[in-house]
Design a protein around this motif. Structure first.
Motif, PDB file in Angstrom:
ATOM      1  N   CYS A 128       1.938 -35.538 -15.596  1.00  0.00           N
ATOM      2  CA  CYS A 128       3.142 -34.721 -15.710  1.00  0.00           C
ATOM      3  C   CYS A 128       4.159 -35.229 -14.685  1.00  0.00           C
ATOM      4  O   CYS A 128       3.800 -35.506 -13.544  1.00  0.00           O
ATOM      5  CB  CYS A 128       2.775 -33.268 -15.418  1.00  0.00           C
ATOM      6  SG  CYS A 128       4.181 -32.172 -15.203  1.00  0.00           S
ATOM      7  N   CYS A 140       4.243 -32.260 -11.797  1.00  0.00           N
ATOM      8  CA  CYS A 140       3.089 -31.821 -10.988  1.00  0.00           C
ATOM      9  C   CYS A 140       1.895 -32.781 -11.016  1.00  0.00           C
ATOM     10  O   CYS A 140       0.918 -32.561 -10.322  1.00  0.00           O
ATOM     11  CB  CYS A 140       2.644 -30.440 -11.447  1.00  0.00           C
ATOM     12  SG  CYS A 140       1.690 -30.469 -12.971  1.00  0.00           S
ATOM     13  N   ASN A 162      -0.315 -33.146 -13.206  1.00  0.00           N
ATOM     14  CA  ASN A 162      -1.421 -32.683 -14.040  1.00  0.00           C
ATOM     15  C   ASN A 162      -1.411 -33.542 -15.313  1.00  0.00           C
ATOM     16  O   ASN A 162      -0.444 -34.246 -15.585  1.00  0.00           O
ATOM     17  CB  ASN A 162      -1.173 -31.201 -14.387  1.00  0.00           C
ATOM     18  CG  ASN A 162      -2.315 -30.574 -15.155  1.00  0.00           C
ATOM     19  OD1 ASN A 162      -3.442 -31.072 -15.137  1.00  0.00           O
ATOM     20  ND2 ASN A 162      -2.028 -29.479 -15.838  1.00  0.00           N
ATOM     21  N   CYS A 164       3.601 -31.217 -18.296  1.00  0.00           N
ATOM     22  CA  CYS A 164       2.329 -30.666 -18.768  1.00  0.00           C
ATOM     23  C   CYS A 164       2.598 -29.288 -19.377  1.00  0.00           C
ATOM     24  O   CYS A 164       3.681 -28.720 -19.200  1.00  0.00           O
ATOM     25  CB  CYS A 164       1.336 -30.566 -17.624  1.00  0.00           C
ATOM     26  SG  CYS A 164       1.717 -29.278 -16.418  1.00  0.00           S
ATOM     27  N   CYS A 213       3.747 -26.619 -16.641  1.00  0.00           N
ATOM     28  CA  CYS A 213       5.138 -26.761 -16.149  1.00  0.00           C
ATOM     29  C   CYS A 213       6.141 -26.406 -17.246  1.00  0.00           C
ATOM     30  O   CYS A 213       7.227 -25.911 -16.964  1.00  0.00           O
ATOM     31  CB  CYS A 213       5.398 -28.184 -15.673  1.00  0.00           C
ATOM     32  SG  CYS A 213       4.647 -28.540 -14.076  1.00  0.00           S
TER      33      CYS A 213
HETATM   34 ZN   LIG Z   1       3.094 -30.208 -14.711  1.00  0.00          ZN
END
Ligand SMILES: [Zn+2]
Length: 201
Positions: A60, A63, A65, A72, A75
């Motif tokens: 992402c 973040c 992820n 992601c 988010c």
């Molecule tokens: Zn994210």
């Protein structure tokens, strides 16, 4: 198990399965023979999904992820509180913490922990991006949910020192988690206790 030479492609599949965690020779052979017998669509769905995780999943952009687009799913979810950031070591920890249903905020995945002995320095992690997020966004709380290990504690302390001059509340998960344990393997009630009892650093 089999000393009989198998046909090339089948042996190759067995060899690939044997490289996977927790799969020994016997299981590798069983899965390979299962796929050989299985209907073509079912077997190819497995091949396709392996290809997809390598081609479509990326970090992402906010973040780090796992995401299959720019952001992601967490988010990109407008219901999540962008002002609370839960900092974890790896994407698997996000999955486990999400299982508690207690996180209303968003995450930041460090992609590891500080471990000088293994040559992992702060710059090897996504710490700079986290600090940038805290500087630019309207962040109320940063929850340091790194593992309760020596490396996880070192990482949490390092981040909290970097956040000291910002107007952000920094908390650390409580010791509901046994020292030396990993969030990845913690059960739901342990995680709930650790989250509810988090303390300001
Ligand atoms: Zn994210």
């Amino acid at each position: 198990m089999s000393d009989v030479p198998l046909t090339g492609p089948l042996q190759r599949l067995i060899d690939e399965f044997k490289k996977l965690p927790g799969i020994g020779s016997r299981s590798a052979e069983r899965i390979a023979f299962h796929l050989l017998k299985a209907d073509k669509t079912e077997a190819l769905a497995l091949a396709e999904s392996v290809r997809d995780i390598k081609e479509k999943i990326r970090p992402c952009s906010r973040c780090f992820n796992l995401a299959d687009g720019e952001l992601c799913a967490i988010c990109a979810d407008p219901r999540r509180e962008q002002s609370q950031i839960v900092v974890v070591e790896q994407p698997k920890d996000v999955i486990n913490l999400e299982g508690t249903g207690l996180i209303t905020g968003v995450y930041h995945v460090l992609m590891g922990h500080i471990a000088p002995l293994e040559g992992i320095q702060p710059d090897d992690l996504t710490i700079a991006a986290l600090i940038q997020r805290c500087r630019s966004g309207d962040i109320r709380e940063v929850v340091l949910a790194t593992n309760p290990t020596m490396e996880g504690d070192t990482t949490a302390l390092h981040i909290s020192s970097l956040l000291k001059n910002l107007d952000v509340k920094v908390t650390r998960l409580a010791r509901g988690l046994a020292p030396g344990s990993q969030i990845e393997y913690a059960n739901r009630s342990m995680l709930e206790e650790a989250l509810r009892g988090r303390r300001e650093l």
